[in-house]
Scaffold this motif. Structure first.
Motif: not given
Length: 433
Positions: A50-51, A88-93, A95-100, A295-300
């Motif tokens: 992640l980092f 980075a943790s906020t983005v991961r969380a 995105e993982q919860e479908g909130l972005l 996007a760098r961490l896998g989202g749109k």
């Protein structure tokens, strides 16, 4: 047996300093919530990847500052790290919860971060941070609102006069790549004259050389290419819009062309709130835009901006400011009211009374005496607690369904108050103390 000590680079927050840290967190969180930011809680450990992907493999954080964890499972050895930052943790969380995706979010977090630093005043291996992140907003109006929210936090903490805002725009990744190549070409002939960190950064992350404090490196940078010469028109327009909004809101700032931040995910706006009160550790809060990170961490692709505010440094700054300039808004007394139980008092009656007061006065800090003892010793403990008021519920008062009220500060006189009127009487005394 040998006494045990805390790990190097950590702190014990006890007594008044623990209350001060909690006050800073609560005060800043209240400001964030007034701007409609909602709390989130993040894991203290995340995957190293992640980092590496988020912060950047060539950053100091990833190269030499992360605390890596070894799992007992074998297959997970050294794949986890204690979080060194919160974005980075906020983005991961989220995105993982479908909130972005196709949504707008305003969130804040607070807690420990960990970096393998050389400890000194204001710099620790475990430090406390409160940060805010906003997603789905592309314009400079969000950048301006974040900065005004931070300004309101300084005001609420009583330290706004000790902190100044520095701004810069670092453009897009393509802008920085072109500038980095030009900077590297300029510095290569002087490589042997650069400080050790700058020599290492020259190959992998030349922009970080702009952060160097080494005198000779600073001298060499005086004639180096300037980042602002490589900024694209869209990024420049975004920054001009931010400047116009801040000037319109009366927020002072200083443009600092050397400000680049040490994390790869930033683009366009970057900022730091700095002070000259804490020696070498001048930055109390820092952040900026990171429109490519999701996007760098896998989202749109999702526009985003945020910051981290160092609560440790805010506490130090408040301590410094209090020393030089008198009282600041603070956490208040640890105890408002001390409830005594003289010998012969009915404990259940007194505990019911304490419950009534806490229900009637939700913000009241009431301490119920424990352990028995003579009344004079209980009153001495009441005074030592810092309480403004002692309440005495002995057999005589209980029989009369009343409580003796004794002010511990000032010139107020002791009196007996009927139990049904006690909450109002306590509130009046505290209001005028």
């Amino acid at each position: 047996m040998k006494a045990l000590s805390r790990p190097k680079g950590t702190q014990d927050w006890v007594a008044e300093r623990a209350r001060e840290l909690s006050f800073v967190e609560r005060t800043v969180a209240d400001v964030f919530e007034r701007y409609s930011y909602q709390p989130i809680r993040l894991p203290m450990m995340e995957s190293v990847e992640l980092f590496q992907r988020g912060v950047g493999e060539a950053t100091d954080i990833v190269e030499k500052e992360m605390f890596l964890l070894e799992s007992r499972g074998g297959e997970d050895r050294a794949t986890l790290a204690l979080r060194p930052e919160g974005t980075a943790s906020t983005v991961r969380a989220l995105e993982q919860e479908g909130l972005l995706y196709n949504q707008q979010q305003r969130v804040y977090y607070a807690g420990s971060m960990f970096r393998y630093e050389q400890p000194q005043k204001g710099r620790y291996r475990e430090f406390y941070q409160i940060g805010a992140e906003a997603f789905g907003f592309a314009g400079p109006d969000l950048d301006a609102e974040l900065l005004l929210m931070i300004r309101d936090s300084w005001r609420a903490l009583g330290i706004d006069e000790f902190i100044e805002l520095e701004l810069n725009t670092i453009g897009s990744a393509e802008d920085r790549a072109r500038f980095g190549a030009a900077l590297k070409a300029y510095l290569l002939p002087f490589a042997d004259e650069l400080d050790e960190d700058s020599q290492r950064r020259l190959e992998r992350n030349p922009l970080r050389i702009l952060d160097s404090k080494a005198p000779r490196t600073r001298d060499l940078l005086a004639d180096a290419p300037r980042l602002e010469e490589y900024i694209n028109d869209e990024a420049r327009a975004h920054f001009d819009g931010l400047v116009e909004l801040l000037e319109g809101m009366g927020q002072p700032f200083r443009c600092n062309s050397s400000l680049v931040r040490g994390l790869d995910y930033y683009n366009n706006t970057v900022f730091e709130w700095v002070t000259d009160q804490l020696g070498a550790q001048s930055a109390v809060c820092a952040g900026g835009r990171y429109d490519a990170l999701v996007a760098r961490l896998g989202g749109k692709p999702t526009p985003a901006a945020g910051f981290g505010l160092g609560m440790d440094r805010a506490v130090l700054l408040r301590e410094q400011a209090t020393t030089g300039n008198g009282a600041l808004p603070g956490p208040g007394l640890p105890v408002d009211v001390y409830l005594c139980l003289p010998r012969g008092a009915e404990q259940r009656w007194v505990m019911q009374l304490a419950g009534e007061l806490r229900a009637a006065l939700p913000t009241l800090k009431l301490r119920l005496h424990q352990g028995g003892g003579k009344l004079d010793k209980q009153l001495k403990r009441a005074d030592q607690s810092g309480a403004l008021l002692a309440l005495i519920a002995g057999p005589q008062e209980i029989e009369a369904n009343a409580v003796a009220l004794k002010p511990l500060r000032g010139n107020g006189e002791a009196r007996t108050v009927p139990r049904p009127e006690l909450a109002a009487a306590v509130a009046t005394v505290l209001e005028h103390s």
